[in-house]
Design a protein around this motif. Structure first.
Motif, mmCIF file in Angstrom:
data_model
loop_
_atom_site.group_PDB
_atom_site.id
_atom_site.type_symbol
_atom_site.label_atom_id
_atom_site.label_comp_id
_atom_site.label_asym_id
_atom_site.label_seq_id
_atom_site.Cartn_x
_atom_site.Cartn_y
_atom_site.Cartn_z
ATOM 1 N N TYR A 166 -5.491 -1.746 4.487
ATOM 2 C CA TYR A 166 -4.181 -2.055 5.084
ATOM 3 C C TYR A 166 -4.322 -2.324 6.577
ATOM 4 O O TYR A 166 -3.762 -3.300 7.103
ATOM 5 N N PRO B 261 0.817 -1.224 0.000
ATOM 6 C CA PRO B 261 0.000 0.000 0.000
ATOM 7 C C PRO B 261 0.844 1.265 0.000
ATOM 8 O O PRO B 261 0.468 2.257 -0.633
ATOM 9 N N VAL C 232 -10.168 7.397 -2.077
ATOM 10 C CA VAL C 232 -9.334 6.240 -2.420
ATOM 11 C C VAL C 232 -8.278 6.014 -1.354
ATOM 12 O O VAL C 232 -8.005 4.877 -0.952
ATOM 13 N N VAL D 148 -7.726 2.548 0.833
ATOM 14 C CA VAL D 148 -6.447 1.821 0.833
ATOM 15 C C VAL D 148 -5.908 1.680 2.250
ATOM 16 O O VAL D 148 -5.487 0.599 2.673
ATOM 17 N N LEU E 28 2.005 1.838 -3.543
ATOM 18 C CA LEU E 28 0.882 2.269 -4.382
ATOM 19 C C LEU E 28 0.522 3.729 -4.116
ATOM 20 O O LEU E 28 0.243 4.492 -5.053
ATOM 21 N N ILE E 29 0.531 4.120 -2.849
ATOM 22 C CA ILE E 29 0.188 5.500 -2.498
ATOM 23 C C ILE E 29 1.222 6.475 -3.048
ATOM 24 O O ILE E 29 0.882 7.560 -3.539
#
Length: 215
Positions: free
Chosen positions: A70, A48, A62, A66, A51-52
């Motif tokens: 997590y 995560p 979003v 996420v 991705l962030i």
């Protein structure tokens, strides 16, 4: 965050119980003491964060989803990991961390359109309390291999919580970068802990995929 995994693998001839675990509780304990379980926890934290950082312009909605996912997955990992402890105090601390992460994840997913301040408060408190409890279990656990790595992970969680709580986040972009950075750092810390535990198993003469000696 990742906590201590019970006693260190003993040196000398390994004494491993042959066959399957005698019951569900033994199976969960064996899984919790596996270095691959720590590796899975590290991946849940690291992915995560990456991705962030790769997509920092996503909406706050979003980001909340996420982070919420997590926290839920991290809570599940920590709940199982609590069974690796032998002391009641250490196991209670592990379960408390798991409950904290699950509650924080539910709060994030229940209202993903919440304010930036609320999201920062939820994540910051979760990391801060988790870091404190991890630090406690690292100090209290006996025969803990690579105690320094566990202590560093605990301190990193405390610092992450303080930074997220103390620094003002005036925009979703700032919060995104901040949370993504700390997730990556925490994930790398857990990754180091996983390989440290694998090294301890190898040093004790056990195969690296072994969960440890039977008590």
């Amino acid at each position: 965050m990742t906590e201590s995994r019970g006693p260190a693998p003993r040196t000398g001839p390994p004494h491993v119980t042959e066959g399957a675990a005698s019951g569900p509780a033994d199976a969960v304990t064996a899984l919790a003491r596996s270095w691959t379980w720590i590796l899975g926890s590290a991946v849940v934290t690291l992915v995560p964060g990456v991705l962030i950082l790769v997509w920092p312009d996503e909406t706050l909605h979003v980001l909340a989803v996420v982070i919420g996912l997590y926290l839920l997955l991290a809570g599940a990992f920590r709940f199982v990991s609590a069974f690796a402890r032998e002391g009641h105090g250490e196991r209670f601390a592990g379960v408390l961390i798991a409950v904290l992460f699950v509650l924080a994840g539910v709060l994030c997913l229940r209202n993903p359109l919440q304010t930036i301040t609320a999201l920062s408060l939820i994540v910051g408190l979760a990391w801060l309390v988790s870091g404190i409890l991890t630090l406690y279990t690292a100090i209290a656990a006996e025969d803990l291999p690579h105690r320094g790595v566990v202590l560093c992970v605990g301190v990193l969680g405390i610092v992450a919580g303080i930074v997220v709580l103390a620094l003002p986040t005036e925009s979703a972009r700032v919060l995104t970068r901040l949370l993504g950075l700390w997730l990556v750092l925490l994930g790398l810390g857990e990754l180091m802990l996983a390989f440290a535990w694998r090294h301890a198993l190898r040093k004790s003469g056990l195969p690296p995929d072994t969960t440890g000696p039977a008590e």
